[in-house]
Scaffold this motif. Structure first.
Motif, PDB file in Angstrom:
ATOM      1  N   VAL A 171       0.839  -1.205   0.000  1.00 35.81           N
ATOM      2  CA  VAL A 171       0.000   0.000   0.000  1.00 35.81           C
ATOM      3  C   VAL A 171       0.873   1.253   0.000  1.00 35.81           C
ATOM      4  CG1 VAL A 171      -1.693   1.327   1.322  1.00 35.81           C
ATOM      5  CG2 VAL A 171      -1.960  -1.153   1.099  1.00 35.81           C
ATOM      6  N   LEU A 172       1.951   1.227   0.765  1.00 34.35           N
ATOM      7  CA  LEU A 172       2.858   2.378   0.814  1.00 34.35           C
ATOM      8  C   LEU A 172       3.454   2.666  -0.566  1.00 34.35           C
ATOM      9  CD1 LEU A 172       4.232   4.404   2.817  1.00 34.35           C
ATOM     10  CD2 LEU A 172       6.141   2.792   2.916  1.00 34.35           C
ATOM     11  N   LEU A 173       3.848   1.616  -1.277  1.00 31.07           N
ATOM     12  CA  LEU A 173       4.380   1.807  -2.633  1.00 31.07           C
ATOM     13  C   LEU A 173       3.323   2.363  -3.574  1.00 31.07           C
ATOM     14  CD1 LEU A 173       6.590  -1.387  -3.162  1.00 31.07           C
ATOM     15  CD2 LEU A 173       7.317   0.911  -2.505  1.00 31.07           C
ATOM     16  N   CYS A 174       2.062   1.971  -3.357  1.00 30.83           N
ATOM     17  CA  CYS A 174       0.978   2.526  -4.174  1.00 30.83           C
ATOM     18  C   CYS A 174       0.843   4.030  -3.940  1.00 30.83           C
ATOM     19  CB  CYS A 174      -0.345   1.824  -3.841  1.00 30.83           C
ATOM     20  SG  CYS A 174      -0.475   0.144  -4.495  1.00 30.83           S
ATOM     21  N   ILE A 175       0.970   4.448  -2.697  1.00 28.34           N
ATOM     22  CA  ILE A 175       0.914   5.878  -2.379  1.00 28.34           C
ATOM     23  C   ILE A 175       2.062   6.607  -3.076  1.00 28.34           C
ATOM     24  CG2 ILE A 175       1.086   7.586  -0.533  1.00 28.34           C
ATOM     25  CD1 ILE A 175      -0.211   5.472   1.317  1.00 28.34           C
ATOM     26  N   GLN A 176       3.235   5.995  -3.037  1.00 31.85           N
ATOM     27  CA  GLN A 176       4.413   6.616  -3.668  1.00 31.85           C
ATOM     28  C   GLN A 176       4.217   6.800  -5.165  1.00 31.85           C
ATOM     29  OE1 GLN A 176       8.738   5.192  -5.179  1.00 31.85           O
ATOM     30  NE2 GLN A 176       8.116   4.343  -3.207  1.00 31.85           N
ATOM     31  N   THR A 177       3.609   5.820  -5.819  1.00 27.28           N
ATOM     32  CA  THR A 177       3.547   5.824  -7.275  1.00 27.28           C
ATOM     33  C   THR A 177       2.202   6.286  -7.825  1.00 27.28           C
ATOM     34  OG1 THR A 177       2.930   3.464  -7.203  1.00 27.28           O
ATOM     35  CG2 THR A 177       5.274   4.000  -7.474  1.00 27.28           C
ATOM     36  N   GLY A 178       1.275   6.658  -6.938  1.00 29.20           N
ATOM     37  CA  GLY A 178      -0.023   7.125  -7.386  1.00 29.20           C
ATOM     38  C   GLY A 178      -0.880   6.031  -7.986  1.00 29.20           C
ATOM     39  N   LYS A 179      -0.718   4.816  -7.505  1.00 23.67           N
ATOM     40  CA  LYS A 179      -1.474   3.670  -7.991  1.00 23.67           C
ATOM     41  C   LYS A 179      -2.394   3.148  -6.895  1.00 23.67           C
ATOM     42  CE  LYS A 179       0.726   3.243 -12.015  1.00 23.67           C
ATOM     43  NZ  LYS A 179       0.070   3.271 -13.345  1.00 23.67           N
ATOM     44  N   THR A 180      -3.197   2.158  -7.225  1.00 18.74           N
ATOM     45  CA  THR A 180      -3.982   1.435  -6.222  1.00 18.74           C
ATOM     46  C   THR A 180      -3.594  -0.032  -6.293  1.00 18.74           C
ATOM     47  OG1 THR A 180      -5.860   0.759  -7.604  1.00 18.74           O
ATOM     48  CG2 THR A 180      -5.895   3.018  -6.717  1.00 18.74           C
ATOM     49  N   VAL A 181      -3.990  -0.783  -5.272  1.00 19.88           N
ATOM     50  CA  VAL A 181      -3.633  -2.205  -5.244  1.00 19.88           C
ATOM     51  C   VAL A 181      -4.350  -2.986  -6.344  1.00 19.88           C
ATOM     52  CG1 VAL A 181      -3.044  -2.234  -2.791  1.00 19.88           C
ATOM     53  CG2 VAL A 181      -5.415  -2.630  -3.501  1.00 19.88           C
ATOM     54  N   ARG A 182      -5.329  -2.366  -6.983  1.00 21.48           N
ATOM     55  CA  ARG A 182      -6.022  -3.023  -8.084  1.00 21.48           C
ATOM     56  C   ARG A 182      -5.295  -2.871  -9.422  1.00 21.48           C
ATOM     57  NH1 ARG A 182     -10.144  -0.448  -5.183  1.00 21.48           N
ATOM     58  NH2 ARG A 182     -11.553  -1.876  -4.105  1.00 21.48           N
ATOM     59  N   ASP A 183      -4.316  -1.961  -9.459  1.00 23.77           N
ATOM     60  CA  ASP A 183      -3.570  -1.746 -10.702  1.00 23.77           C
ATOM     61  C   ASP A 183      -2.548  -2.872 -10.901  1.00 23.77           C
ATOM     62  OD1 ASP A 183      -4.731   0.708 -11.544  1.00 23.77           O
ATOM     63  OD2 ASP A 183      -3.591   1.742  -9.976  1.00 23.77           O
ATOM     64  N   GLU A 184      -2.768  -3.665 -11.916  1.00 24.65           N
ATOM     65  CA  GLU A 184      -1.898  -4.818 -12.144  1.00 24.65           C
ATOM     66  C   GLU A 184      -0.495  -4.413 -12.581  1.00 24.65           C
ATOM     67  OE1 GLU A 184      -2.458  -7.985 -11.497  1.00 24.65           O
ATOM     68  OE2 GLU A 184      -4.406  -7.429 -10.645  1.00 24.65           O
ATOM     69  N   ASP A 185      -0.372  -3.245 -13.225  1.00 26.85           N
ATOM     70  CA  ASP A 185       0.921  -2.830 -13.751  1.00 26.85           C
ATOM     71  C   ASP A 185       1.699  -1.937 -12.798  1.00 26.85           C
ATOM     72  OD1 ASP A 185      -0.737  -0.646 -13.918  1.00 26.85           O
ATOM     73  OD2 ASP A 185       0.000   0.023 -15.880  1.00 26.85           O
ATOM     74  N   ARG A 186       1.293  -1.894 -11.538  1.00 28.33           N
ATOM     75  CA  ARG A 186       1.962  -1.011 -10.585  1.00 28.33           C
ATOM     76  C   ARG A 186       3.329  -1.570 -10.170  1.00 28.33           C
ATOM     77  NH1 ARG A 186      -1.193  -4.331  -7.434  1.00 28.33           N
ATOM     78  NH2 ARG A 186      -0.355  -4.939  -5.386  1.00 28.33           N
ATOM     79  N   MET A 187       4.182  -0.671  -9.649  1.00 35.85           N
ATOM     80  CA  MET A 187       5.445  -1.117  -9.077  1.00 35.85           C
ATOM     81  C   MET A 187       5.163  -1.892  -7.799  1.00 35.85           C
ATOM     82  SD  MET A 187       8.724   1.099  -7.751  1.00 35.85           S
ATOM     83  CE  MET A 187       8.105   1.431  -6.102  1.00 35.85           C
ATOM     84  N   ARG A 188       5.753  -3.041  -7.672  1.00 33.52           N
ATOM     85  CA  ARG A 188       5.569  -3.830  -6.460  1.00 33.52           C
ATOM     86  C   ARG A 188       6.824  -4.659  -6.210  1.00 33.52           C
ATOM     87  NH1 ARG A 188       0.823  -8.007  -7.782  1.00 33.52           N
ATOM     88  NH2 ARG A 188      -0.041  -6.246  -8.929  1.00 33.52           N
ATOM     89  N   MET A 189       6.979  -5.089  -4.990  1.00 38.59           N
ATOM     90  CA  MET A 189       8.068  -6.004  -4.649  1.00 38.59           C
ATOM     91  C   MET A 189       7.453  -7.392  -4.478  1.00 38.59           C
ATOM     92  SD  MET A 189      10.460  -3.833  -2.028  1.00 38.59           S
ATOM     93  CE  MET A 189      11.245  -2.307  -2.543  1.00 38.59           C
ATOM     94  N   ASP A 190       7.734  -8.268  -5.416  1.00 37.49           N
ATOM     95  CA  ASP A 190       7.109  -9.588  -5.419  1.00 37.49           C
ATOM     96  C   ASP A 190       7.811 -10.535  -4.454  1.00 37.49           C
ATOM     97  OD1 ASP A 190       5.175  -8.915  -7.359  1.00 37.49           O
ATOM     98  OD2 ASP A 190       6.699  -9.101  -8.917  1.00 37.49           O
TER      99      ASP A 190
END
Length: 287
Positions: free
Chosen positions: A218-237
């Motif tokens: 969630v914190l990374l979503c805030i950083q990148t202006g995305k939501t957890v529903r965005d499949e193409d968001r930056m994430r650490m897998d």
């Protein structure tokens, strides 16, 4: 006792989830007697960490994960792979090392800023005394070259850092379940055998416990202006980037000769005493 040397606090803004008091409390619960701070491109949390760690009976190891420009820090270009900077962890062994950390961090903002605060190898070579260098995570130059299949260039990079830092340069190995990391680890093992550079086990800590993985996403979503529903968001897998106990690290890295003991020896080398309560202003003689 094993020491974590690659740790991101809340001062790795919108990336690190570890608040300093809770981080130190958890380290104490795990029986740790030393711990590093290596925030991304920043030393904003260093003094708070230093003071609180000492109060908690934990030896503070002061560092930063720097961004290193592919060429000159003055260039405003990406490399052939779209990178504007590589990661590099620097730790202060002593007061001279701390002074160089401060200088490099300042220069990264005043001279090298492009997308991120950056240094380059030219300025690093001028301010390397008193520092220990670690090759960093998958965003490090060596790991990137390994994953691109450019082993000879990776070896050239290792040789450059080895010439600068000598025995105070180490190749990081991490075990986070990522295929790219496994390939990087294989390359690091080969480079260590070919060059004699030591391995060091780290965990690139971004949160305190495994169950904090979701909050970090969630914190990374805030950083990148995305939501957890965005499949193409930056994430650490990976759900492995937490403050692991010494026992967990020992089990994971039992097949990596020297990687655990090197983490301990690096911590023992770092004996920084920051003079607090002093005024650091220029003196102007009055006639």
């Amino acid at each position: 006792m094993f020491t974590h040397l690659h740790v991101h606090t809340e001062y790795s803004l919108l990336d690190g989830l570890c608040r300093i008091p809770q981080l130190l409390r958890r380290a104490k619960e795990l029986g740790m007697d030393s711990l590093a701070i290596t925030d991304h491109g920043a030393m904003f949390g260093v003094i708070d960490f230093y003071k609180q760690a000492r109060s908690a009976g934990i030896k503070p190891i002061i560092g930063q994960e720097f961004y290193v420009a592919p060429a000159s820090r003055h260039d405003r270009n990406l490399d052939d792979y779209g990178e504007s900077a590589y990661h590099l962890v620097l730790l202060a062994r002593n007061q001279e090392g701390y002074s160089n950390l401060v200088k490099l961090s300042s220069i990264s903002y005043t001279e090298g800023f492009y997308r991120r605060p950056r240094i380059d190898k030219e300025i690093l070579s001028q301010h390397s005394e008193g520092l220990i260098a670690l090759s960093a995570c998958l965003k490090g130059e060596v790991a990137q070259l390994i994953n691109r299949g450019e082993y000879d260039k990776a070896r050239e990079t290792v040789t450059w850092y080895m010439d600068l830092f000598g025995e105070d340069y180490f190749l990081e190995v991490q075990l986070n379940g990522l295929a790219e990391q496994d390939r990087a680890n294989e390359g690091m093992l080969r480079l260590s055998e070919d060059t004699g550079v030591g391995l060091v086990a780290t965990n690139d800590i971004h949160y305190l416990r495994r169950e904090d993985t979701r909050m970090h996403d969630v914190l990374l979503c805030i950083q990148t202006g995305k939501t957890v529903r965005d499949e193409d968001r930056m994430r650490m897998d990976s759900a492995e980037l937490y403050l692991k106990s010494a026992e967990e690290m020992e089990v994971q890295f039992r097949d990596y000769t020297g990687a655990l003991s090197n983490a301990v020896s690096i911590a023992e080398k770092c004996n920084l005493e920051i003079p607090l309560g002093q005024t650091h202003l220029p003196r102007f003689p009055v006639p």
